[in-house]
Enzyme design. Structure first.
Site: not given
Length: 528
Positions: A92, A181, A235, A233, A179
Site C-alpha cells: 500500500c 497480512e 489474565g 491482572s 494488504h
C-alpha cells in the site's frame, strides 16, 4: 526489554526487516512471516540503514501508513535501501512511496477503496507462485498508481483496472496495492511467504523455543540483582510473565502483587491467589483496593478517563503497598504485548494512529517509569498466540494459557458509563453465565475472546404481569489469531436463546440481552 525496543534475533539468524510507516497492521506483516518460521524485525520506517542493516538481513518490507505521499511531510525511507541489492516488498503506502521515488506518479483516488476487491494475475512472477490466477484481496487506500515508474511491469490488476501488484526490476522491488497480512486477503500468507522464503531465500529459523533463552539472557542483563515487581491482572499475559520471571530469577528477587480493584471477574481473586502459589511465588501480596478504585471512578463515564484513572491508581496503590516491603530501586514488570503498543499509537515508526489507550502504555505514571528505565516488558515484541506458546513452554497449565484475554482495566471498560459496585456485580454474574454456557456447549476453546458488556441504558420489558425497565447486556464473541483482526463467532440461534434466558432468569436486574455482530475492523474487540 523496554517499550519500543526492537526484537533482535539470535546471532546468525536470517531476518526480514519491516519498515514501519505507522500502519495499524504493520505488526501483522511480521506475525505472518514469523508464522512461517522466518524471523521478522520491525524498525522505524524512516530509520537510516546503518541502524539496522547487517549481513543477517535477507529482505526489506515497506509497510502501509495512515499517511499519504501527498501530505506536506510524508514519512520517507532511507533512499539507500534501493541500492543494497536486497529484495524489497512494498505494501500500500510502501508501494506508493517507492513508485513515487522511482519516477512514477501517484494520484489521489476519487473514492477511498476499502474492503474486498477481486484481483487477477496477468503476468507470471515469483511473488505469485502457487497463487490462484484470481483471488480476493483486501484494500484500504486513498491513493493509487496513475503512471508506473520506468521499467515497471504490472503483475496483477483489480477488476476495476487498478494496479494490484507491480514489479520494478531495477531495484528488485515488488509492490502490492492490497494488504496481504490481514486474514480477509485470500492468498495473502502465500504471497508473503513467497517473498520471504522464495524471493529473499530466508531460512526458517524462528521459534518461541529459540527465543526463550535469548529473552531470559536479556532480562538478567537488564535487571541484574534489582528486585522485580509484577502487577498481576489475572489474565494470560501477566501469568506468563510471572512464570517467566520465576524461572529466570531467584524467587526471592520476584515480587508478585495482585490488586483486587473490584473490577475483576467472578471468583477471580481466589483463583489467582491459588495459581500464583502453584507457580512457586514466595513474595506474594494480595491487596484489597476495591473501595479505592470504585471511589475514584465515581461519576466518571468517559472511557479514556476511566483507563487513565485505573492505570494511575494501579501504580499509586503499588507504590504505597510496596514501600513497606522493598527499599531502593526496583523494576516494574508488565505483560504489555506489541498489539497494546500498536493500538496506543506506539508503533516502531512513530506514525501510528492511536485507536485506544492501554493502562500499561498510556498512563502518565507508567510513562514516567518507562522514561526512567524502570520497566520490564518481556512480552512487548510478541503476539498473543506466541505468548500462549511461551506459557506452555514454561509449564503453565492449559486452563491459564488457554484463558480468554481480559483487559487490564477489567470490568471498568466493560461497564459502559459509570462504574459502581452494583453494576459490576450485575456484569460479573452475566459474564459468568455466558462463560459457563460456552464451556457446557464445548465452545469456549473455539473462541478467541468472549465476554459480556453492561450497556448504559435500560429497556422496557415484562416482569411477571408488570411493565418493568431492566438493564441491557451485550454479548461479544470473536475468533482471531492475534487480536488485531477478528471475526464474529457464528452461534446457532438456539444457543443465544439459551444464554439469554439463563441471564434474564438468573439476574433480575437484566431485562434484555443482545449479541454484538461487528468484526474488527471496523470495530475493536472491547467496547471501550
Amino acid at each position: 526489554m523496554t517499550t519500543g525496543s526492537a526484537l533482535t534475533p539470535p546471532s546468525g539468524t536470517d531476518r526480514i526487516v519491516i519498515l514501519d510507516f505507522g500502519s495499524q497492521t504493520t505488526h501483522l506483516i511480521g506475525r505472518r512471516i514469523r508464522e512461517q518460521g522466518i524471523f521478522a524485525q520491525i524498525v522505524a520506517g524512516t530509520a537510516p540503514v546503518e541502524e539496522w542493516l547487517d549481513e543477517g538481513v535477507r529482505g526489506i518490507i515497506l509497510s502501509g501508513s495512515p499517511s499519504s505521499i501527498h501530505d506536506d511531510d510524508p514519512p520517507l525511507p532511507d533512499r539507500r535501501i534501493y541500492s543494497q541489492g536486497l529484495p524489497l516488498l512494498g505494501i500500500c503506502y510502501g508501494l506508493h512511496v517507492t513508485a513515487h521515488l522511482q519516477g512514477g506518479e501517484i494520484s489521489r483516488a476519487e473514492t477511498r477503496e476499502y474492503g474486498p476487491a477481486p484481483v487477477e494475475v496477468v503476468t507470471n512472477h515469483e511473488i505469485t507462485s502457487g497463487v490462484s490466477r484470481r483471488f480476493t484481496s483486501w484494500m484500504s487506500h486513498g491513493d493509487a498508481i496513475r503512471r508506473l515508474p520506468p521499467g515497471a511491469r504490472e503483475i496483477a490488476t483489480t477488476s476495476h483496472g487498478v494496479t494490484a501488484i507491480v514489479t520494478i526490476p531495477e531495484c528488485s522491488f515488488v509492490g502490492l496495492q492490497f494488504h496481504p497480512e490481514v486474514t480477509h486477503s485470500e492468498q495473502g500468507i502465500q504471497i508473503l511467504d513467497n517473498f520471504a522464503a522464495g524471493v529473499c531465500q530466508a531460512r526458517r529459523q524462528w521459534s518461541v523455543e529459540n527465543y526463550l533463552g535469548q529473552l531470559q539472557e536479556e532480562l538478567r542483563g537488564q535487571a541484574g540483582d534489582k528486585p522485580i515487581l509484577l502487577l498481576i491482572s489475572g489474565g494470560v499475559d501477566s501469568s506468563v510473565v510471572a512464570a517467566l520471571l520465576l524461572q529466570t530469577f531467584p524467587p526471592e528477587q520476584v515480587h508478585l502483587m495482585y490488586i483486587d480493584t473490584g473490577l475483576m471477574r467472578k471468583d477471580e481473586s481466589v483463583e489467582i491467589g491459588a495459581a500464583l502459589r502453584k507457580l512457586g511465588a514466595r513474595n506474594l501480596y494480595l491487596i484489597d483496593a476495591e473501595e479505592r478504585f470504585l471511589s475514584a471512578l465515581a461519576g466518571v463515564t468517559d472511557p479514556e478517563k476511566k483507563r487513565h484513572i485505573i492505570g494511575d491508581l494501579f501504580i499509586s496503590v503499588q507504590e504505597e503497598e510496596i514501600a513497606s516491603r522493598l527499599s531502593g530501586d526496583y523494576l516494574l514488570a508488565q505483560g504489555t504485548l506489541y498489539t497494546d503498543l500498536i493500538e496506543s499509537g506506539h508503533g516502531s515508526g512513530g506514525k501510528a494512529k492511536s485507536i485506544k489507550s492501554h493502562h500499561n502504555v498510556a498512563s502518565p505514571l507508567v510513562k514516567k517509569k518507562r522514561e526512567a528505565g524502570l520497566i520490564l516488558e518481556p512480552l512487548a515484541a510478541l503476539y498473543k498466540d506466541e505468548v500462549r506458546d511461551l506459557g506452555r513452554l514454561l509449564g503453565l497449565p492449559e486452563e491459564i494459557v488457554g484463558r480468554h484475554p481480559f483487559p487490564g482495566p477489567g470490568l471498568g471498560v466493560r461497564v459502559l458509563g459509570e462504574v459502581t459496585r452494583e453494576r459490576c456485580d450485575i456484569l460479573r454474574e452475566a459474564d459468568a453465565i455466558f462463560i459457563r454456557e460456552l464451556r457446557t456447549a464445548g465452545l469456549y476453546d473455539a473462541i478467541w475472546q468472549a465476554f459480556a458488556v453492561l450497556l448504559p441504558i435500560q429497556s422496557v420489558g415484562v416482569a411477571g404481569d408488570s411493565r418493568a425497565y431492566g438493564n441491557v447486556v451485550a454479548l461479544r464473541a470473536v475468533t482471531s489469531t492475534d487480536g488485531m483482526t477478528a471475526d464474529v463467532y457464528g452461534f446457532e440461534p438456539a444457543f443465544l436463546r439459551t444464554v439469554s434466558a439463563a441471564i434474564t432468569n438468573g439476574i433480575p436486574q437484566v431485562g434484555r440481552v443482545v449479541y454484538d455482530c461487528s468484526g474488527k475492523p471496523p470495530a475493536t474487540i472491547e467496547w471501550e
